[in-house]
Design a protein around this motif. Sequence first.
Motif, mmCIF file in Angstrom:
data_model
loop_
_atom_site.group_PDB
_atom_site.id
_atom_site.type_symbol
_atom_site.label_atom_id
_atom_site.label_comp_id
_atom_site.label_asym_id
_atom_site.label_seq_id
_atom_site.Cartn_x
_atom_site.Cartn_y
_atom_site.Cartn_z
ATOM 1 N N TYR A 1 0.823 -1.204 0.000
ATOM 2 C CA TYR A 1 0.000 0.000 0.000
ATOM 3 C C TYR A 1 0.861 1.261 0.000
ATOM 4 C CZ TYR A 1 -4.059 -2.943 0.932
ATOM 5 O OH TYR A 1 -5.061 -3.881 0.835
ATOM 6 N N LYS A 2 2.122 1.114 0.360
ATOM 7 C CA LYS A 2 3.061 2.238 0.327
ATOM 8 C C LYS A 2 4.457 1.681 0.096
ATOM 9 C CE LYS A 2 3.401 2.233 5.392
ATOM 10 N NZ LYS A 2 3.268 3.051 6.614
ATOM 11 N N ASN A 3 5.369 2.579 -0.281
ATOM 12 C CA ASN A 3 6.758 2.186 -0.550
ATOM 13 C C ASN A 3 6.854 1.052 -1.569
ATOM 14 O OD1 ASN A 3 7.662 4.067 1.435
ATOM 15 N ND2 ASN A 3 7.265 2.539 3.036
ATOM 16 N N VAL A 4 6.025 1.132 -2.603
ATOM 17 C CA VAL A 4 6.031 0.119 -3.659
ATOM 18 C C VAL A 4 7.308 0.251 -4.480
ATOM 19 C CG1 VAL A 4 4.827 -0.673 -5.749
ATOM 20 C CG2 VAL A 4 3.518 0.073 -3.735
ATOM 21 N N THR A 5 7.931 -0.868 -4.790
ATOM 22 C CA THR A 5 9.143 -0.849 -5.591
ATOM 23 C C THR A 5 8.852 -0.211 -6.949
ATOM 24 O OG1 THR A 5 9.774 -2.950 -4.549
ATOM 25 C CG2 THR A 5 11.040 -2.255 -6.483
ATOM 26 N N PRO A 6 9.653 0.745 -7.394
ATOM 27 C CA PRO A 6 9.398 1.380 -8.701
ATOM 28 C C PRO A 6 9.424 0.350 -9.826
ATOM 29 C CG PRO A 6 11.040 2.616 -7.455
ATOM 30 C CD PRO A 6 10.824 1.328 -6.712
ATOM 31 N N ARG B 1 -0.398 -11.533 -16.481
ATOM 32 C CA ARG B 1 0.521 -10.497 -16.004
ATOM 33 C C ARG B 1 1.878 -11.099 -15.641
ATOM 34 N NH1 ARG B 1 -1.980 -5.599 -15.129
ATOM 35 N NH2 ARG B 1 -4.285 -5.658 -15.202
ATOM 36 N N LEU B 2 2.910 -10.546 -16.272
ATOM 37 C CA LEU B 2 4.280 -10.975 -16.021
ATOM 38 C C LEU B 2 5.053 -9.825 -15.389
ATOM 39 C CD1 LEU B 2 5.205 -12.640 -19.459
ATOM 40 C CD2 LEU B 2 3.833 -13.586 -17.591
ATOM 41 N N ALA B 3 5.965 -10.165 -14.491
ATOM 42 C CA ALA B 3 6.851 -9.166 -13.886
ATOM 43 C C ALA B 3 8.286 -9.645 -14.006
ATOM 44 C CB ALA B 3 6.492 -8.932 -12.428
ATOM 45 N N TYR B 4 9.113 -8.835 -14.662
ATOM 46 C CA TYR B 4 10.557 -9.059 -14.625
ATOM 47 C C TYR B 4 11.095 -8.368 -13.371
ATOM 48 C CZ TYR B 4 10.372 -10.722 -19.448
ATOM 49 O OH TYR B 4 10.094 -11.441 -20.576
ATOM 50 N N LEU B 5 11.899 -9.084 -12.611
ATOM 51 C CA LEU B 5 12.410 -8.578 -11.345
ATOM 52 C C LEU B 5 13.935 -8.561 -11.392
ATOM 53 C CD1 LEU B 5 11.593 -7.732 -8.418
ATOM 54 C CD2 LEU B 5 11.809 -10.144 -7.784
ATOM 55 N N ASP C 1 7.887 -9.533 -1.272
ATOM 56 C CA ASP C 1 7.917 -8.213 -0.643
ATOM 57 C C ASP C 1 8.273 -7.146 -1.677
ATOM 58 O OD1 ASP C 1 7.303 -9.279 1.820
ATOM 59 O OD2 ASP C 1 9.338 -9.090 2.646
ATOM 60 N N LEU C 2 9.250 -7.442 -2.520
ATOM 61 C CA LEU C 2 9.690 -6.487 -3.542
ATOM 62 C C LEU C 2 8.626 -6.276 -4.616
ATOM 63 C CD1 LEU C 2 13.367 -7.709 -3.866
ATOM 64 C CD2 LEU C 2 12.647 -5.457 -3.050
ATOM 65 N N LEU C 3 7.778 -7.265 -4.831
ATOM 66 C CA LEU C 3 6.738 -7.174 -5.857
ATOM 67 C C LEU C 3 5.415 -6.633 -5.308
ATOM 68 C CD1 LEU C 3 7.465 -10.588 -7.574
ATOM 69 C CD2 LEU C 3 7.618 -8.361 -8.702
#
Length: 413
Positions: A158-163, A178-182, A268-270
């Motif tokens: 809800y806050k401090n979301v990884t850019p 939905r895909l996310a490259y990390l 956590d990072l996602l």
Amino acid sequence: MKKIFLIIIPLLFAANAAMGQDFDHYFQDKTLRIDYIFSGTHNTQHIAVDELLVEPRWYGKRKRLADVPVEGNGQIIVRDHKTQTVIYRNSFSTLFQEWQQEPEARHTQKSFENVFLVPMPKDTADITLELRDNRRRVCAGETHQVVPDDILIRPIGYKNVTPFTTLQAAKDTNNCIRLAYLAEGYRAEEMETFIEDARTAMEALFAHEPYKRMRDCFNIIAVKSVSQESGASEPSKGIWRNTALHAHWDTNYSERYLTTSHLKAMHDLLAGTPYEHILVLVNSNRYGGGGILNSYILSTTHNEWSQPVVVHEFGHSFAGLADEYAYEEDEIDMYPLDVEPWEKNITTKVNFHGKWESLIGIDPKAGLFEGAGYKLKGVYRGYEDCRMRTNETPEFCPACQKATQELIDFYIQ
């Protein structure tokens, strides 16, 4: 290269009473994240709930909620507490269950983090986690109750979301995959390189059918998770690096096997980003990777084989495809020859129906070629060669394309 592709079987489960139910009847537009600890030895399994968390939106499937396109070597099942109707189900593989096949597991007990995402129920729900062995038998299970207004369910994202950067928006963002490259092993000053690497990996994927023709169905982001050091740890060389996910080679003492056991840190990072399927890109020129069904892949970005490897690993983690190569020495006994594998691109001929049998006789190249699933004998693939067999092959064989297309259709139709 050894990777994660556990022994599971293709089976569409009946949605029973939940099949026709609307998503909004049972669920909020939020994600319930459940962290578990799996532990055990070669022949013991223990499942414990670690933590419950809630994220702002739900980015998984909203139709066919109680169905799975592949059985998996484990499943998470959500039931309405009052009626015991199955209202959501998903399948998965785990590093823990692969480790159980390793020699170390015969004399050591270890624990592994595992994270699963389900839509947040509106009312009290019973959640069951099942693990299955390579004969498709449930070998461990845990059921616990979730009350949506439980004060100990921790909000996250809800806050401090990884850019993150959107690399591609789906044509219909309400009905997409939905895909996310990390980023892993990229320092803050290397984030532009990461974005370029993510675009390269994305284009490599969409150079292959059926992803190419289904490109508009994928929504893709690149999440800028910062590491203190570049690269990944190399235990065999005595090199340990401080990175976002603590990824390392030599998993299960296999030189090229690149994984992370820090799944909580990964999610956590996602948290708060629009993600479901995870592709971790590792800032390294070393050859290696790994892929786990409905969990994640890891692949390096600056090796000459990086693009073939990331596509191959996505075949494992997203499409549930098996490796089609066989070891000349030191066979891995993952597939009992009297049990049909779950993966749709290999067979023991115990129950071949519904795989690539429709291609045989139509495509002169299709058939039953012995040698797959790390076995020289008794396990068969559909074609002489494929991206799931060798890096040099520039495409997925028609059997793998067929299986992948069926899975994409499951999620978007």
